[in-house]
Design a protein around this motif. Structure first.
Motif, PDB file in Angstrom:
ATOM      1  N   HIS A   1       0.271  -4.340   3.614  1.00 24.62           N
ATOM      2  CA  HIS A   1       1.108  -3.161   3.753  1.00 24.62           C
ATOM      3  C   HIS A   1       1.159  -2.637   5.182  1.00 24.62           C
ATOM      4  O   HIS A   1       2.204  -2.180   5.661  1.00 24.62           O
ATOM      5  CB  HIS A   1       0.604  -2.047   2.827  1.00 24.62           C
TER       6      HIS A   1
ATOM      7  N   TYR B   1      -6.909 -11.166   0.173  1.00 26.19           N
ATOM      8  CA  TYR B   1      -6.857 -11.488  -1.256  1.00 26.19           C
ATOM      9  C   TYR B   1      -7.771 -12.688  -1.506  1.00 26.19           C
ATOM     10  O   TYR B   1      -8.050 -13.478  -0.608  1.00 26.19           O
ATOM     11  CB  TYR B   1      -5.423 -11.837  -1.682  1.00 26.19           C
TER      12      TYR B   1
ATOM     13  N   ARG C   1       1.404 -13.475  -9.763  1.00 23.77           N
ATOM     14  CA  ARG C   1       1.127 -14.056  -8.460  1.00 23.77           C
ATOM     15  C   ARG C   1       1.435 -15.549  -8.466  1.00 23.77           C
ATOM     16  O   ARG C   1       1.010 -16.282  -9.364  1.00 23.77           O
ATOM     17  CB  ARG C   1      -0.340 -13.824  -8.085  1.00 23.77           C
TER      18      ARG C   1
ATOM     19  N   LEU D   1       1.335 -10.278   0.625  1.00 25.42           N
ATOM     20  CA  LEU D   1       0.341  -9.946  -0.397  1.00 25.42           C
ATOM     21  C   LEU D   1      -0.697  -9.033   0.236  1.00 25.42           C
ATOM     22  O   LEU D   1      -1.480  -9.457   1.091  1.00 25.42           O
ATOM     23  CB  LEU D   1      -0.316 -11.220  -0.953  1.00 25.42           C
ATOM     24  N   ASN D   2      -0.671  -7.767  -0.144  1.00 20.93           N
ATOM     25  CA  ASN D   2      -1.631  -6.771   0.345  1.00 20.93           C
ATOM     26  C   ASN D   2      -1.628  -6.679   1.871  1.00 20.93           C
ATOM     27  O   ASN D   2      -2.677  -6.528   2.495  1.00 20.93           O
ATOM     28  CB  ASN D   2      -3.046  -7.087  -0.167  1.00 20.93           C
TER      29      ASN D   2
ATOM     30  N   GLN E   1       2.966  -9.857  -5.863  1.00 29.86           N
ATOM     31  CA  GLN E   1       2.156  -9.000  -6.738  1.00 29.86           C
ATOM     32  C   GLN E   1       1.001  -8.364  -5.969  1.00 29.86           C
ATOM     33  O   GLN E   1      -0.180  -8.519  -6.311  1.00 29.86           O
ATOM     34  CB  GLN E   1       1.629  -9.771  -7.952  1.00 29.86           C
ATOM     35  N   SER E   2       1.361  -7.655  -4.896  1.00 30.04           N
ATOM     36  CA  SER E   2       0.353  -6.904  -4.158  1.00 30.04           C
ATOM     37  C   SER E   2      -0.300  -5.861  -5.062  1.00 30.04           C
ATOM     38  O   SER E   2       0.277  -5.433  -6.065  1.00 30.04           O
ATOM     39  CB  SER E   2       0.994  -6.195  -2.958  1.00 30.04           C
ATOM     40  N   THR E   3      -1.509  -5.442  -4.690  1.00 31.71           N
ATOM     41  CA  THR E   3      -2.255  -4.470  -5.498  1.00 31.71           C
ATOM     42  C   THR E   3      -1.425  -3.216  -5.734  1.00 31.71           C
ATOM     43  O   THR E   3      -1.419  -2.650  -6.829  1.00 31.71           O
ATOM     44  CB  THR E   3      -3.574  -4.113  -4.797  1.00 31.71           C
ATOM     45  N   ARG E   4      -0.743  -2.762  -4.699  1.00 28.18           N
ATOM     46  CA  ARG E   4       0.284  -1.717  -4.881  1.00 28.18           C
ATOM     47  C   ARG E   4       1.589  -2.270  -4.320  1.00 28.18           C
ATOM     48  O   ARG E   4       1.576  -2.991  -3.318  1.00 28.18           O
ATOM     49  CB  ARG E   4      -0.104  -0.400  -4.210  1.00 28.18           C
TER      50      ARG E   4
ATOM     51  N   ASP F   1       7.190  -9.997  -2.347  1.00 29.66           N
ATOM     52  CA  ASP F   1       5.943  -9.304  -2.671  1.00 29.66           C
ATOM     53  C   ASP F   1       5.253 -10.077  -3.792  1.00 29.66           C
ATOM     54  O   ASP F   1       5.673 -10.029  -4.939  1.00 29.66           O
ATOM     55  CB  ASP F   1       6.234  -7.863  -3.094  1.00 29.66           C
TER      56      ASP F   1
END
Length: 311
Positions: free
Chosen positions: A13, A227, A60, A10-11, A40-43, A38
């Motif tokens: 990257h 997060y 999420r 999660l976020n 639901q990462s921001t991107r 993943d």
């Protein structure tokens, strides 16, 4: 193939691809399944390693449930749960597989090496941790730190194959079928309590956790999460674990300690208890699952690890 590695992300990257690269570099010639979830990462996360399976959540679910989903999708009999900001020392795979294969009623922890956002060099790791000890209400006697209630406390050096009270460090191994039989990490929300939850279920049902000295895996300790962790969910997880695994007097003591840790404000605890009531059938199902396998009660577990009653 014998091992599936499950990595929730999660976020994260900047670290997930170096983590996978480190894992692959230390398992050359080994057929290891890697599954990244993943959450639901921001991107959306992009994975460079083409042999890694990527599952994207449409909402999420939190680290615990993400790991549970990865376990359900895994195809191998043994699991390694790890994070997306890790480094692997040569020889970890051989040490782990030599120990875990055939021990289908035992979970294991590796040796967790302390890394940081400014140092991901295993040769310069700061600290080595061997799982954790159980804490329920007294890690901080005055409960000034609300995170101290129902959390693990890092443990120091252990001999190889020694018993470990509680998972910690995001590098632990499970026989997949045992994980699923005991309900894994279901019922959890967002973040928190997954390690103490699964550790308690193992011990109460006659299984155990043991230490693998040679499975050395570096873990980046972040200064803050990437997060938000909704406090209602954090409190819910703690109360849910107490409700499922402990006696009612112990549950009430945990509840009281949580209220105290929030300065006497019962609002979050009351929200969490409403959620527990809404999911009472699922909680009861989890209680029955544990009782079907149970070999000791919670008070006996305290005695085993020389803990004092806290109610």
């Amino acid at each position: 193939m014998k091992l599936s590695v499950v990595i929730p992300c999660l976020n994260d990257h900047a670290q997930v691809n170096p983590t996978i690269a480190s894992l692959r570099d230390t398992t050359l010639g080994k057929d290891v399944e890697v599954i990244v979830i993943d959450d639901q990462s921001t991107r959306p996360v992009e994975i460079k390693d083409k042999s890694t399976r990527l599952l994207r959540m449409d909402q999420r679910v939190g680290g615990g449930v993400a790991r549970h989903i990865g376990a359900l999708r895994a195809t191998n009999p043994y699991l390694l749960f790890t994070d997306a900001h890790m480094r692997f020392e040569q020889g970890w795979y051989e040490a782990a597989m030599d120990r875990i294969v055939g021990r289908d009623k035992v979970a294991h922890v590796g040796q967790c090496l302390g890394l940081s956002e400014t140092n991901m060099d295993l040769s310069k790791a700061q600290g080595s941790y061997c799982g954790a000890k159980f804490n329920f209400v007294d890690r901080d006697p005055n409960n000034r730190d609300r995170m101290s209630v129902m959390e693990g406390v890092w443990d120091g050096p252990k001999q190889d194959d020694a018993e470990v009270e509680c998972f910690m460090g995001a590098c632990y191994f499970w026989p997949r079928q045992l994980f699923l039989d005991l309900g894994g990490k279901n019922l959890l929300r967002e973040w928190g309590s997954e390690e103490i939850f699964t550790s308690l279920k193992l011990w109460l049902t006659g299984s155990c956790i043991r230490f693998i000295e040679g499975a050395r895996i570096g873990h980046m300790f972040r200064s803050k999460n990437g997060y938000p962790a909704p406090q209602e969910s954090v409190v819910y997880n703690k109360l849910m674990v107490a409700k499922v695994c402990m006696s009612d007097p112990a549950y009430q003591a945990i509840r009281q300690a949580l209220v105290k840790s929030y300065g006497g404000d019962e609002r979050l605890v009351q929200i969490a208890e409403r959620w527990l009531a809404q999911e009472s059938r699922l909680v009861q199902t989890e209680q029955h699952r544990i009782r079907a396998y149970q070999t000791m009660d919670f008070e006996e577990l305290l005695v085993r690890f020389r803990k004092k009653r806290f109610w």
